[in-house]
Write a protein that holds these residues in place. Structure first.
Motif, mmCIF file in Angstrom:
data_model
loop_
_atom_site.group_PDB
_atom_site.id
_atom_site.type_symbol
_atom_site.label_atom_id
_atom_site.label_comp_id
_atom_site.label_asym_id
_atom_site.label_seq_id
_atom_site.Cartn_x
_atom_site.Cartn_y
_atom_site.Cartn_z
ATOM 1 N N ILE A 120 11.120 10.789 3.289
ATOM 2 C CA ILE A 120 10.224 9.810 3.916
ATOM 3 C C ILE A 120 9.816 8.745 2.911
ATOM 4 C CG2 ILE A 120 8.041 9.492 5.137
ATOM 5 C CD1 ILE A 120 10.158 11.047 6.703
ATOM 6 N N ARG A 121 9.533 9.147 1.686
ATOM 7 C CA ARG A 121 9.097 8.191 0.660
ATOM 8 C C ARG A 121 10.160 7.124 0.410
ATOM 9 N NH1 ARG A 121 8.145 11.562 -3.164
ATOM 10 N NH2 ARG A 121 10.128 11.331 -4.239
ATOM 11 N N ASP A 122 11.418 7.521 0.387
ATOM 12 C CA ASP A 122 12.487 6.564 0.140
ATOM 13 C C ASP A 122 12.573 5.532 1.263
ATOM 14 O OD1 ASP A 122 13.073 7.860 -2.180
ATOM 15 O OD2 ASP A 122 14.817 8.942 -1.397
ATOM 16 N N LYS A 123 12.358 5.969 2.509
ATOM 17 C CA LYS A 123 12.365 5.029 3.628
ATOM 18 C C LYS A 123 11.218 4.031 3.490
ATOM 19 C CE LYS A 123 14.344 8.294 7.010
ATOM 20 N NZ LYS A 123 15.536 7.567 7.462
ATOM 21 N N LEU A 124 10.007 4.563 3.257
ATOM 22 C CA LEU A 124 8.825 3.710 3.204
ATOM 23 C C LEU A 124 8.818 2.806 1.975
ATOM 24 C CD1 LEU A 124 6.059 6.218 4.390
ATOM 25 C CD2 LEU A 124 7.106 4.350 5.686
ATOM 26 N N GLY A 125 9.580 3.175 0.957
ATOM 27 C CA GLY A 125 9.626 2.358 -0.251
ATOM 28 C C GLY A 125 10.191 0.967 -0.009
ATOM 29 N N SER A 126 10.962 0.789 1.061
ATOM 30 C CA SER A 126 11.551 -0.522 1.334
ATOM 31 C C SER A 126 10.648 -1.408 2.183
ATOM 32 C CB SER A 126 12.902 -0.345 2.047
ATOM 33 O OG SER A 126 12.726 0.186 3.346
ATOM 34 N N ALA A 127 9.536 -0.863 2.668
ATOM 35 C CA ALA A 127 8.644 -1.637 3.533
ATOM 36 C C ALA A 127 7.817 -2.630 2.718
ATOM 37 C CB ALA A 127 7.719 -0.702 4.305
ATOM 38 N N PHE A 128 7.498 -3.753 3.338
ATOM 39 C CA PHE A 128 6.596 -4.735 2.726
ATOM 40 C C PHE A 128 5.212 -4.112 2.553
ATOM 41 C CE2 PHE A 128 3.362 -7.999 3.926
ATOM 42 C CZ PHE A 128 3.327 -8.670 2.718
ATOM 43 N N ARG A 129 4.728 -3.439 3.605
ATOM 44 C CA ARG A 129 3.475 -2.711 3.542
ATOM 45 C C ARG A 129 3.599 -1.438 4.380
ATOM 46 N NH1 ARG A 129 2.615 -5.644 -0.016
ATOM 47 N NH2 ARG A 129 0.830 -7.036 -0.398
ATOM 48 N N VAL A 130 2.912 -0.393 3.927
ATOM 49 C CA VAL A 130 2.810 0.859 4.677
ATOM 50 C C VAL A 130 1.345 1.066 5.026
ATOM 51 C CG1 VAL A 130 3.138 3.356 4.638
ATOM 52 C CG2 VAL A 130 4.773 1.867 3.470
ATOM 53 N N VAL A 131 1.059 1.170 6.317
ATOM 54 C CA VAL A 131 -0.306 1.408 6.784
ATOM 55 C C VAL A 131 -0.408 2.866 7.227
ATOM 56 C CG1 VAL A 131 -2.120 0.707 8.380
ATOM 57 C CG2 VAL A 131 -0.445 -0.984 7.581
ATOM 58 N N PRO A 132 -1.075 3.725 6.454
ATOM 59 C CA PRO A 132 -1.204 5.129 6.847
ATOM 60 C C PRO A 132 -2.119 5.271 8.062
ATOM 61 C CG PRO A 132 -1.706 4.794 4.508
ATOM 62 C CD PRO A 132 -1.697 3.453 5.158
ATOM 63 N N THR A 150 -1.486 0.440 2.071
ATOM 64 C CA THR A 150 -2.764 -0.219 2.340
ATOM 65 C C THR A 150 -3.818 0.833 2.673
ATOM 66 O OG1 THR A 150 -2.549 -0.419 4.748
ATOM 67 C CG2 THR A 150 -1.439 -2.072 3.395
ATOM 68 N N ASN A 151 -5.025 0.379 2.940
ATOM 69 C CA ASN A 151 -6.031 1.270 3.500
ATOM 70 C C ASN A 151 -5.555 1.776 4.859
ATOM 71 O OD1 ASN A 151 -7.681 0.759 1.295
ATOM 72 N ND2 ASN A 151 -8.798 -0.872 2.332
ATOM 73 N N HIS A 152 -5.955 2.975 5.210
ATOM 74 C CA HIS A 152 -5.460 3.577 6.452
ATOM 75 C C HIS A 152 -6.144 2.968 7.677
ATOM 76 C CE1 HIS A 152 -9.128 5.928 5.606
ATOM 77 N NE2 HIS A 152 -9.171 6.180 6.899
ATOM 78 N N ILE A 153 -5.406 2.946 8.767
ATOM 79 C CA ILE A 153 -5.937 2.556 10.075
ATOM 80 C C ILE A 153 -5.586 3.673 11.044
ATOM 81 C CG2 ILE A 153 -5.882 0.889 11.961
ATOM 82 C CD1 ILE A 153 -5.051 -1.246 9.983
ATOM 83 N N MET A 154 -6.582 4.334 11.549
ATOM 84 C CA MET A 154 -6.349 5.476 12.420
ATOM 85 C C MET A 154 -5.838 5.020 13.786
ATOM 86 S SD MET A 154 -9.749 7.688 11.414
ATOM 87 C CE MET A 154 -9.284 9.093 12.429
ATOM 88 N N LEU A 155 -5.228 5.956 14.515
ATOM 89 C CA LEU A 155 -4.735 5.667 15.861
ATOM 90 C C LEU A 155 -5.929 5.610 16.800
ATOM 91 C CD1 LEU A 155 -1.622 8.012 15.941
ATOM 92 C CD2 LEU A 155 -1.730 5.584 15.411
ATOM 93 N N GLY A 156 -6.577 4.456 16.858
ATOM 94 C CA GLY A 156 -7.830 4.335 17.588
ATOM 95 C C GLY A 156 -7.663 3.821 18.998
ATOM 96 N N VAL A 157 -8.691 4.053 19.810
ATOM 97 C CA VAL A 157 -8.765 3.501 21.153
ATOM 98 C C VAL A 157 -10.147 2.877 21.328
ATOM 99 C CG1 VAL A 157 -7.123 5.120 22.156
ATOM 100 C CG2 VAL A 157 -9.545 5.715 22.107
ATOM 101 N N ASN A 158 -10.361 2.234 22.443
ATOM 102 C CA ASN A 158 -11.622 1.559 22.723
ATOM 103 C C ASN A 158 -12.720 2.596 22.982
ATOM 104 O OD1 ASN A 158 -13.768 0.058 23.681
ATOM 105 N ND2 ASN A 158 -12.486 -1.305 24.897
#
Length: 216
Positions: A120-132, A150-158
């Motif tokens: 997984i790390r090798d895949k994400l290493g090519s990304a411009f940004r990874v948002v956990p 980046t700082n994490h953003i949870m799977l949120g809803v309203n």
């Protein structure tokens, strides 16, 4: 900015993933002067459309979108390709990003598949940004040596719409408790409730093993 978004479910579906796409894309990003196009694993297979100024491309055959993502990226003249999706199935996208063919931001659904996983790390290493998607994943990815996290953003809803009943008051100003909710469902007061958010697909969810585990 011109953003091409690929998520699991279309924003007009009533699933949790659909609600996430609806809240983030149609109700937020599209209102901030970004040009948005999207396609999804589920809900938009073969048709093109437009909703609230958002271009909707078809997913066609591959559930990962990897058969059409580059065509959509070029057609839309996108500046950024965002995947709100599991990381492990993606192979062509990380390679395209590594070659500089597109700019990829991964909103990484990788909590369950991350155990100091170099795959997984090798895949994400090519990304411009990874948002956990969680604080735990953010910490794990940073400790793995990735410098694009980046700082994490949870799977949120309203939360104005989706919120717990417990602690609120009913129309008679009486407090709603867990005991009252159990009673309304005809559950015994001392019952222990196990709630799961999952589709009824036994081949993927192994219900028989879950019931065995609960019994144990």
């Amino acid at each position: 900015m011109r953003i091409l978004w690929f998520g699991k479910d279309a924003p007009f579906l009533t699933s949790a993933y659909g609600k996430i796409s609806d809240e983030l894309i149609l109700k937020r990003l599209a209102k901030h002067k970004h040009k948005i196009a999207l396609f999804s694993s589920v809900g938009i297979e073969y048709a093109c459309a437009e909703a609230d100024g958002v271009t909707i491309y078809p997913r066609l055959n591959d559930l990962t979108g990897e058969d059409v993502y580059m065509d959509h990226y070029k057609d839309f003249k996108a500046d950024l390709y965002v995947t709100a999706y599991d990381v492990w199935p993606l192979n062509k996208v990380p390679e395209s990003a590594r070659k500089g063919e597109l700019t990829w931001l991964s909103w990484a659904y990788a909590d369950w598949e991350w155990t100091d996983n170099s795959f997984i790390r090798d895949k994400l290493g090519s990304a411009f940004r990874v948002v956990p998607t969680s604080a735990w994943l953010e910490s794990a990815l940073r400790q793995s040596g990735l410098n694009n996290v980046t700082n994490h953003i949870m799977l949120g809803v309203n939360h104005e719409v989706y919120k717990p009943f417990v602690g609120m008051k009913d129309e008679h100003e009486q407090e709603i408790t867990k005991e009252r909710l159990k009673q309304s469902l005809n559950f015994p007061p001392d019952s222990f409730l196990i709630l799961m958010c999952q589709m009824n697909q036994d081949v993927r969810k192994c219900f028989d093993l879950q019931f065995e585990a609960i019994q144990l």
